[in-house]
Every structure is written in structure tokens, then in C-alpha cells.
Design a protein around this motif. Structure first.
Motif, mmCIF file in Angstrom:
data_model
loop_
_atom_site.group_PDB
_atom_site.id
_atom_site.type_symbol
_atom_site.label_atom_id
_atom_site.label_comp_id
_atom_site.label_asym_id
_atom_site.label_seq_id
_atom_site.Cartn_x
_atom_site.Cartn_y
_atom_site.Cartn_z
ATOM 1 N N HIS B 218 0.848 -1.191 0.000
ATOM 2 C CA HIS B 218 0.000 0.000 0.000
ATOM 3 C C HIS B 218 0.885 1.243 0.000
ATOM 4 O O HIS B 218 0.403 2.356 0.081
ATOM 5 C CB HIS B 218 -0.925 -0.011 1.217
ATOM 6 N N ASP B 219 2.205 1.009 -0.069
ATOM 7 C CA ASP B 219 3.165 2.097 0.017
ATOM 8 C C ASP B 219 3.540 2.537 -1.397
ATOM 9 O O ASP B 219 4.224 1.829 -2.125
ATOM 10 C CB ASP B 219 4.397 1.597 0.779
ATOM 11 N N GLN B 220 3.068 3.708 -1.807
ATOM 12 C CA GLN B 220 3.260 4.132 -3.193
ATOM 13 C C GLN B 220 4.728 4.360 -3.526
ATOM 14 O O GLN B 220 5.170 4.059 -4.629
ATOM 15 C CB GLN B 220 2.428 5.393 -3.456
ATOM 16 N N GLU B 221 5.498 4.820 -2.528
ATOM 17 C CA GLU B 221 6.913 5.066 -2.807
ATOM 18 C C GLU B 221 7.627 3.750 -3.085
ATOM 19 O O GLU B 221 8.413 3.621 -4.029
ATOM 20 C CB GLU B 221 7.543 5.779 -1.608
ATOM 21 N N GLU B 222 7.305 2.727 -2.259
ATOM 22 C CA GLU B 222 7.872 1.402 -2.448
ATOM 23 C C GLU B 222 7.540 0.886 -3.847
ATOM 24 O O GLU B 222 8.393 0.360 -4.550
ATOM 25 C CB GLU B 222 7.257 0.479 -1.388
ATOM 26 N N ALA B 223 6.295 1.067 -4.241
ATOM 27 C CA ALA B 223 5.848 0.600 -5.552
ATOM 28 C C ALA B 223 6.617 1.314 -6.662
ATOM 29 O O ALA B 223 7.087 0.686 -7.605
ATOM 30 C CB ALA B 223 4.350 0.835 -5.707
ATOM 31 N N LEU B 224 6.761 2.635 -6.531
ATOM 32 C CA LEU B 224 7.420 3.414 -7.588
ATOM 33 C C LEU B 224 8.881 3.033 -7.721
ATOM 34 O O LEU B 224 9.402 2.912 -8.833
ATOM 35 C CB LEU B 224 7.300 4.908 -7.292
ATOM 36 N N THR B 225 9.577 2.843 -6.588
ATOM 37 C CA THR B 225 11.015 2.607 -6.664
ATOM 38 C C THR B 225 11.359 1.195 -7.106
ATOM 39 O O THR B 225 12.413 0.965 -7.669
ATOM 40 C CB THR B 225 11.702 2.882 -5.317
ATOM 41 N N ARG B 229 6.388 -2.808 -13.414
ATOM 42 C CA ARG B 229 5.058 -2.307 -13.713
ATOM 43 C C ARG B 229 4.209 -2.341 -12.452
ATOM 44 O O ARG B 229 4.436 -3.157 -11.560
ATOM 45 C CB ARG B 229 4.382 -3.150 -14.812
ATOM 46 N N ILE B 230 3.223 -1.459 -12.412
ATOM 47 C CA ILE B 230 2.342 -1.348 -11.253
ATOM 48 C C ILE B 230 0.897 -1.470 -11.713
ATOM 49 O O ILE B 230 0.543 -0.942 -12.759
ATOM 50 C CB ILE B 230 2.506 0.030 -10.565
ATOM 51 N N ALA B 231 0.083 -2.181 -10.910
ATOM 52 C CA ALA B 231 -1.365 -2.140 -11.122
ATOM 53 C C ALA B 231 -1.949 -1.436 -9.911
ATOM 54 O O ALA B 231 -1.765 -1.882 -8.783
ATOM 55 C CB ALA B 231 -1.934 -3.544 -11.251
ATOM 56 N N VAL B 232 -2.647 -0.322 -10.147
ATOM 57 C CA VAL B 232 -3.271 0.396 -9.041
ATOM 58 C C VAL B 232 -4.687 -0.134 -8.872
ATOM 59 O O VAL B 232 -5.442 -0.215 -9.841
ATOM 60 C CB VAL B 232 -3.308 1.915 -9.296
ATOM 61 N N MET B 233 -5.010 -0.530 -7.635
ATOM 62 C CA MET B 233 -6.313 -1.144 -7.378
ATOM 63 C C MET B 233 -7.121 -0.322 -6.391
ATOM 64 O O MET B 233 -6.572 0.320 -5.500
ATOM 65 C CB MET B 233 -6.147 -2.564 -6.813
ATOM 66 N N ASP B 234 -8.432 -0.351 -6.570
ATOM 67 C CA ASP B 234 -9.333 0.241 -5.584
ATOM 68 C C ASP B 234 -10.675 -0.473 -5.653
ATOM 69 O O ASP B 234 -11.185 -0.720 -6.746
ATOM 70 C CB ASP B 234 -9.505 1.742 -5.856
ATOM 71 N N ARG B 235 -11.206 -0.809 -4.506
ATOM 72 C CA ARG B 235 -12.518 -1.460 -4.394
ATOM 73 C C ARG B 235 -12.694 -2.625 -5.379
ATOM 74 O O ARG B 235 -13.675 -2.690 -6.119
ATOM 75 C CB ARG B 235 -13.625 -0.425 -4.571
ATOM 76 N N GLY B 236 -11.705 -3.504 -5.393
ATOM 77 C CA GLY B 236 -11.834 -4.727 -6.181
ATOM 78 C C GLY B 236 -11.614 -4.585 -7.666
ATOM 79 O O GLY B 236 -11.828 -5.518 -8.418
ATOM 80 N N ARG B 245 6.676 5.313 -14.009
ATOM 81 C CA ARG B 245 6.699 6.632 -14.626
ATOM 82 C C ARG B 245 5.336 6.956 -15.254
ATOM 83 O O ARG B 245 4.804 8.053 -15.083
ATOM 84 C CB ARG B 245 7.790 6.641 -15.701
ATOM 85 N N ALA B 246 4.794 5.991 -15.955
ATOM 86 C CA ALA B 246 3.508 6.209 -16.610
ATOM 87 C C ALA B 246 2.421 6.462 -15.581
ATOM 88 O O ALA B 246 1.576 7.346 -15.746
ATOM 89 C CB ALA B 246 3.150 4.995 -17.467
ATOM 90 N N ARG B 250 1.250 10.085 -15.841
ATOM 91 C CA ARG B 250 0.031 10.084 -16.625
ATOM 92 C C ARG B 250 -1.056 9.257 -15.940
ATOM 93 O O ARG B 250 -1.511 8.248 -16.474
ATOM 94 C CB ARG B 250 0.317 9.523 -18.032
ATOM 95 N N PRO B 251 -1.472 9.689 -14.752
ATOM 96 C CA PRO B 251 -2.531 8.942 -14.047
ATOM 97 C C PRO B 251 -3.811 8.952 -14.869
ATOM 98 O O PRO B 251 -4.107 9.926 -15.552
ATOM 99 C CB PRO B 251 -2.706 9.714 -12.735
ATOM 100 N N ALA B 252 -4.564 7.848 -14.804
ATOM 101 C CA ALA B 252 -5.763 7.724 -15.626
ATOM 102 C C ALA B 252 -6.947 8.421 -14.983
ATOM 103 O O ALA B 252 -7.769 9.011 -15.661
ATOM 104 C CB ALA B 252 -6.097 6.261 -15.866
ATOM 105 N N ASP B 253 -7.068 8.311 -13.664
ATOM 106 C CA ASP B 253 -8.218 8.954 -13.039
ATOM 107 C C ASP B 253 -7.841 9.604 -11.709
ATOM 108 O O ASP B 253 -6.694 9.544 -11.277
ATOM 109 C CB ASP B 253 -9.387 7.977 -12.887
#
Lengths: 318, 380
Positions: B218-225, B229-236, B245-246, B250-253
């Protein structure tokens, strides 16, 4: 200057005060321990010492003891004298077989309780938190009824005209009733039934502490369910299994009511033999010696078991 | 079924390195998980589609309760899907227990067996696979070396520190050479310094073994470093998949933009929209180019939300935004300026501290210039 001197004096004072405080603390500790010590000495050690003393005295004619030192009680534990010629001595086979039956039945009871108690405790430990208390409560319900009544109930179930035999005969599975009552099997059934909760409760306590993620980790690392049980669950609940085994074995080897009611007069266990000496036998020293022997057997069994069980170190030890 | 234990680490790393980029290690199609039933039913995962490539460091990022751990547990085989399919190395794993999947897990709490030494813990998986003792011993020695735990080989978990337990847990999961290593917030129990150290360690282990890592945090810095690739999840649901970087630039929402890094949101009106580029009019009247999420075609004249990262803007003589400094927070290397905009709303700006200069004090009027390509239109 004065303040410095005062402080020096103040510093010098403590040793006495400390010593006094330590003394007071010591006195208070003994005072607080006193009730426990009184109970231990009077209630536990006292009667034991009386029994030990009686075992070295001479039997009174109508029971009780005469205060004359004698090793005859202890001698009779192991040897029998010929009725016609008291000088002819042989090993007491009757006693030996009773000792053996007691140890063997207690051991078998422990094994049966472990085999039945393990899945039972596992079942309870894996219920949702809310219902676990209910199951534990159910396990303890038999304790509410008098042991004698429960034992007679088993008699009703297994006697020749009892529940099991009538059902089997009605189903045509057997032609004649199976003799179960007044056998070692009956004693075994009775003791396993009576002492099972003593195995389930400590096992449950150990399983409750078991981290379910350890099971997942083992399962994840290619262990089948059986191997998870063998390599992870068993070693970790061993303390509970040991506690349960001790709790079952000790009352089993000294059981009185169960062998009396379900074993009839024929299949004696140690406690029945001891009771005989204090009752009809009117040989209190022999009874006392037998009681001490039972105690020694239990202590020896405990010692062997704990040595055997702690060969692998305690899992929680660093 | 599990990876071949004989292939040495380097060969495997090279082979998988070459394959990286295309080959799918894990394919997840329409995966849905509903816990409970009736009115109490809770949808933990909702139609999740995902492909994890061979040999990559893939991160599932999201707040607690977003379903990332459920997804991980379903890949491992601890939970069965309500609907949908999981394929590992091209094979559908439906109905296979965790012991029959070429996947190992590093648990958040490590879950080391307390009655076994570090070495016995590491060798457990191989022993369960029925490998000969000699091979197990050699592999355990290799893994102990890999995680630098040789001196602690005969210690029990209770006798080693949290960081060391972490290494043993890693070695235990890597020893059978799984196709995929699943890591469930493995660093969250460590203190900051140790966590930084283990982040590097994890990257090194991944590079050396070439095994696909699926990392939950849940640590965004850990994920970025750490991630490829990252998959951002929320509510299933999976909201966005992409490189760090993307995801950051360039966040989608709005959720992704808000969850990762500090973000400024501005209301704007679309002037023109062509493909993944658009021109927007900011509240101040300034017209600027902005990037647009894939597949989103904003209609000219429509209202949209645009984001600007605090470091993508600077104080300048001439700029798009005008306001008054409300607060200046000193962070050592830089100062965060919280500005109340004249057009309403607030804007946070990161200003690098230079030797001898002074950040504007609260109350100072400032003009802010947004960097070229610093604007991003969000999905509504």
C-alpha cells in the motif's frame, strides 16, 4: 557546605534503610506465601507422609494399624506366602497382573483419547470465534453429572441386553449378544469416555494458539494436507498433547469407579486392589504400600514421558 | 511442476531476461471473488483482467481493502475464484491447491516454522517435493549464501531479528525455484532503514534469480522505486496498469492521481481534443496543452479535471496561475508552498532550496508557471 554534608549523610543513611526494607519485604513475602504453604504441607504432603508411614507398620486385627515397625506390607506387594507354609515364598502373580492391567489400560486409554481428542479439538479450534465457546461448553457438560451415574449409563449401553447388542441383533448382524460388560474392553470404553475432555481441552488450547498462516505456508511449500499435519501441526501442538496425555494417564491408572462398575469383580485395577486391602482385606500397611507403589509408577511414567517428549526441544525455545 | 532445481541461477536469469517483454507468466481473466452470500456478500474482486510478464517485478498497489491481497491469495491458491480464470505459465490452475502450483508466497508475518532452524525452514519446500537430501542441502547452502544468512543457519526464528526472519522467509520461498514469487506486504513490519535495505535486496534477488515477482503493497513510494510495472487497485478493480513513470506522470483517473504522490487538481474546459492530446482553458483563462488517457476523447467545450504534480510547476515572473502563499513548509532539500489561487482553490508547489535563497513568506503574492507537458486530463 552544610548542604553538601547533609547530602553525604543522606547518602550514607540508605544502606540501613535498604536492609530494613529488604527484611520487611522478605517477611511480607513469607506472609503472602503462607496460605499456599499451609495447603501444600497439610493437604498434599501430610496425608502422603501418613500413607508412607502406615506402609511400614503392622496390620491391626480389625483394620487400622498397630504401631510396630514391619516391612511385611512392602514384602506382600511383590511376594505371596503359601497359605499352609508361610515360609514358602513366591512372586505375587495376582498383583503383577493387576499392575500390568492398570498400566496397560491407562496407556490404551491415553492413546484412544489422543486419537479421538485430536480431531475433536481441531474441529472446535476451527469453528468461528462465536461458536467455539459453545462447543467447549458442550465438551464439559458430562462433568456436571456424577461419575457413578455416567458409568452406570455406559453399562446400560453395552450390557448383553443393552442398546448396542439389541440394535445389532435387531439388524441381524449378530445372533447372540457380544459380551462387552465386565471385560477390559468395557473398562477402556468407560475410561476413554470419562477422561476424553481432559485431552480435548489442552489440545484445543494449543491449537488455538497455532498461527493458521503456518499451515498456509506449509501448504504453499508443496506439503499435502497430511504432511502439513505431520510436519507442522503435530510438532507445534505437542505441548498440548503432552499435557493432555498426562492429565488422562494419571487418573486412568488410578481409576476406581470405572473398573468396579464396568469390569465387575473380576477385572481389578490398582485402585480396586488398594480399596480391598483397606476394606475386606484389613491389611492397611499392604494397601498403603500399594498406594505408594502406584505413586512411584506414575512418577516414573511421567519422568520417562517428559524425557521422551522433550527430546526435540520445546518449539518455542529460542 | 515446480521449476527445475538443476538449472543454475544465471542461465535461468538470462533465458527469462530474453523472454521478458512479451511472454505472459500469469494471465487473469474476468476474475471475480465474492465473500459471503445474500445481503452480507462482499465483492472483493470485480472482473479483474491482468497479465504479468515473465521475469518482471510486478506490483499490486492500493489502499487496504482494495482486494490486492485477495488477488494474491487467489494466485497462490488459498482462495478459489467465484468467477473467472487464472493461468500460470499457460496452464489453468483452477482447482489446484497451493501445493500443486509453481508459485510460492512470502507472507506479511513471514510465517516461519518456529520449530525449525533457518536452514530447515529454507529446505522445507524441497523436502516436500521429495528432492534427494544431498540436493536439498546444496540448495539450502546456496540460498543461505544468496540472502547472506550463513551464520544464522542453525538458529530458530525466535532467535533472529525481524530483518533476518524476512531474509529466511524469502530464501524459503525461493528455494524450490517457483515460476512466480508472491510477496504480501513483506516489508511493512520492518523499520524504515531496514525497509530501504530490503527493497534493494529484493531487487537484487529478483535480478539474480530471474523469477517473476508479484509484490503487494500500500506504500506508493515502495511501488514506484521497485516495480517494472504497477497495477493500481481500488474497491476490487484495477484502475490502471503501467510503468511507475507512466502511473505517476500520466494517471488515468482521480483516484490514481490522488493515491500516488501529491497532486493538484484544477477544473478546466476543453478547447480542442485530438487523439491523446488536448488543449484546455484553465480558470485563469490561460490555454495550455494537456495529455489525455488512452481511449478518452474529451468533447470540446466539456468540463474536465486536470492534474499538475507539485514539481511540475515553478514560481515565475509570468505564469498561468496567480495566488497568495498561505503556508511554506520547509523539508530540507525543498520547500512546499501552499498557495491560495485568485480563481479559487489551492495549489501546492515544490520549490527546491538553493544556497542563500529564500522561499516566499506566507502572504506573498506569487505567479506560478506550469511546466511543458505538466498537465494531464483525468477520466471523469
Amino acid at each position: 557546605m552544610t548542604t553538601v554534608r547533609e547530602r553525604l549523610q543522606a547518602d550514607a543513611a540508605p544502606p540501613d534503610a535498604e536492609a530494613a526494607a529488604a527484611l520487611a519485604a522478605g517477611r511480607r513475602r513469607w506472609l503472602l506465601l503462607a496460605p499456599a504453604l499451609v495447603v501444600l504441607v497439610l493437604a498434599a504432603s501430610g496425608p502422603l507422609l501418613v500413607v508412607l508411614a502406615y506402609s511400614f507398620l503392622t496390620p491391626g486385627t480389625f483394620g487400622g494399624v498397630r504401631w510396630e515397625l514391619s516391612a511385611e506390607g512392602w514384602f506382600r506387594v511383590f511376594f505371596a506366602r503359601d497359605i499352609f507354609d508361610p515360609e514358602t515364598v513366591r512372586l505375587n502373580h495376582a498383583h503383577a497382573s493387576i499392575f500390568w492391567r492398570s498400566v496397560s489400560l491407562a496407556f490404551q486409554t491415553t492413546v484412544i483419547c489422543a486419537l479421538l481428542g485430536f480431531p475433536t479439538a481441531w474441529f472446535i479450534a476451527n469453528r468461528p470465534e462465536r461458536t467455539r465457546a459453545v462447543w467447549l461448553f458442550v465438551i464439559t457438560i458430562p462433568f456436571w453429572t456424577n461419575l457413578l451415574i455416567r458409568t452406570f449409563a455406559i453399562q446400560e449401553v453395552i450390557r448383553n441386553e443393552g442398546l448396542v447388542n439389541s440394535v445389532l441383533m435387531a439388524l441381524g448382524l449378530i445372533q447372540a449378544p457380544i459380551q462387552m460388560l465386565y471385560t477390559d474392553f468395557a473398562i477402556l470404553v468407560g475410561m476413554a469416555y470419562v477422561f476424553l475432555p481432559l485431552m480435548v481441552l489442552p489440545l484445543y488450547a494449543a491449537m488455538d494458539r497455532l498461527d493458521p498462516r503456518l499451515l498456509e505456508a506449509a501448504y504453499d511449500l508443496y506439503a499435502s494436507r497430511v504432511r502439513v499435519l505431520w510436519h507442522v501441526v503435530l510438532p507445534l501442538v505437542k505441548p498440548g498433547l503432552i499435557a493432555g496425555s498426562i492429565l488422562v494417564f494419571i487418573p486412568s491408572i488410578g481409576a476406581y469407579v470405572t473398573p468396579r462398575v464396568l469390569g465387575g469383580g473380576r477385572n481389578l485395577m490398582l485402585a480396586n486392589l488398594i480399596e480391598l486391602q483397606f476394606g475386606q482385606g484389613r491389611n492397611w500397611p499392604l494397601g498403603a504400600a500399594l498406594a505408594v507403589t502406584l505413586l512411584v509408577i506414575v512418577l516414573f511414567a511421567l519422568f520417562v514421558y517428559l524425557r521422551f517428549a522433550s527430546k526435540d526441544e520445546d518449539p518455542r525455545r529460542a | 511442476m515446480a521449476a527445475d532445481g538443476t538449472a543454475d541461477v544465471e542461465t535461468r536469469a538470462r533465458r527469462d531476461g530474453a523472454a521478458a517483454g512479451g511472454t505472459a507468466e500469469i494471465e487473469i481473466v474476468g476474475l471475480t471473488k465474492v465473500f459471503g452470500r445474500g445481503s452480507e456478500a462482499a465483492r472483493a474482486l470485480d472482473e479483474v483482467n491482468l497479465t504479468v510478464r515473465r521475469g518482471e517485478f510486478f506490483t499490486l498497489l492500493g489502499p487496504s481493502g482494495c482486494g490486492k491481497t485477495t488477488l494474491l491469495r487467489m494466485i497462490a491458491g488459498f482462495e478459489q475464484p467465484t468467477r473467472g480464470a487464472i493461468r500460470i505459465d499457460g496452464r489453468d490452475v483452477a482447482g489446484l491447491g497451493p501445493n500443486r502450483r509453481p508459485v510460492n508466497t512470502v507472507f506479511q508475518s513471514y510465517a516461519l516454522f518456529p520449530h525449525m532452524t533457518a536452514a530447515e525452514n529454507i529446505g522445507f519446500g524441497l523436502r516436500m517435493l521429495g528432492r534427494p537430501r544431498r540436493e536439498v542441502e546444496a540448495k539450502v547452502a546456496e540460498m543461505l549464501r544468496l540472502v547472506r544468512m550463513e551464520p544464522m543457519a542453525n538458529r530458530r526464528p525466535a532467535a533472529i531479528s525481524g530483518g533476518q526472519q524476512q531474509r529466511v522467509a524469502l530464501a524459503r520461498a525461493l528455494a524450490p525455484r517457483p515460476r512466480v514469487l508472491l510477496l504480501d506486504e513483506p516489508l511493512s513490519a520492518l523499520d524504515l532503514k531496514l525497509r530501504k535495505e530490503m527493497q534493494g535486496e529484493l531487487k537484487r534477488l529478483q535480478a539474480e534469480t530471474g523469477i517473476t515477482f508479484v509484490f503487494v503493497t500500500h506504500d506508493q513510494e515502495e511501488a514506484l522505486t521497485m516495480s517494472d510495472r504497477i497495477a493500481v487497485m481500488d474497491r476490487g478493480r484495477i484502475l490502471q496498469v503501467g510503468s511507475p513513470r507512466a502511473i505517476y506522470d500520466r494517471p488515468a483517473d482521480r483516484f490514481v492521481a490522488d493515491f500516488i504522490g501529491d497532486t493538484n487538481f484544477l477544473e478546466a474546459v476543453v478547447v480542442r481534443s485530438v487523439g491523446d492530446a488536448a488543449t484546455v482553458r484553465l480558470p485563469s483563462g490561460a490555454v495550455r496543452a494537456a495529455s489525455v488517457p488512452e481511449g478518452l476523447a474529451p468533447v470540446a467545450g466539456g468540463r474536465v479535471t486536470v492534474v499538475v504534480r507539485p514539481e511540475h510547476a515553478a514560481l515565475a515572473e509570468d505564469g498561468e496561475l496567480v495566488g497568495v502563499v498561505e503556508e511554506a513548509v520547509y523539508f530540507g532539500t525543498d520547500t512546499h508552498l501552499h498557495v491560495r489561487l485568485d480563481t479559487g482553490g489551492r495549489f501546492t508547489l515544490r520549490r527546491q532550496n538553493m544556497a542563500g535563497d529564500h522561499a516566499p513568506e506566507p502572504g506573498a503574492a506569487v505567479t506560478i508557471r506550469i511546466a511543458e507537458s505538466g498537465l494531464r486530463v483525468l477520466r471523469p
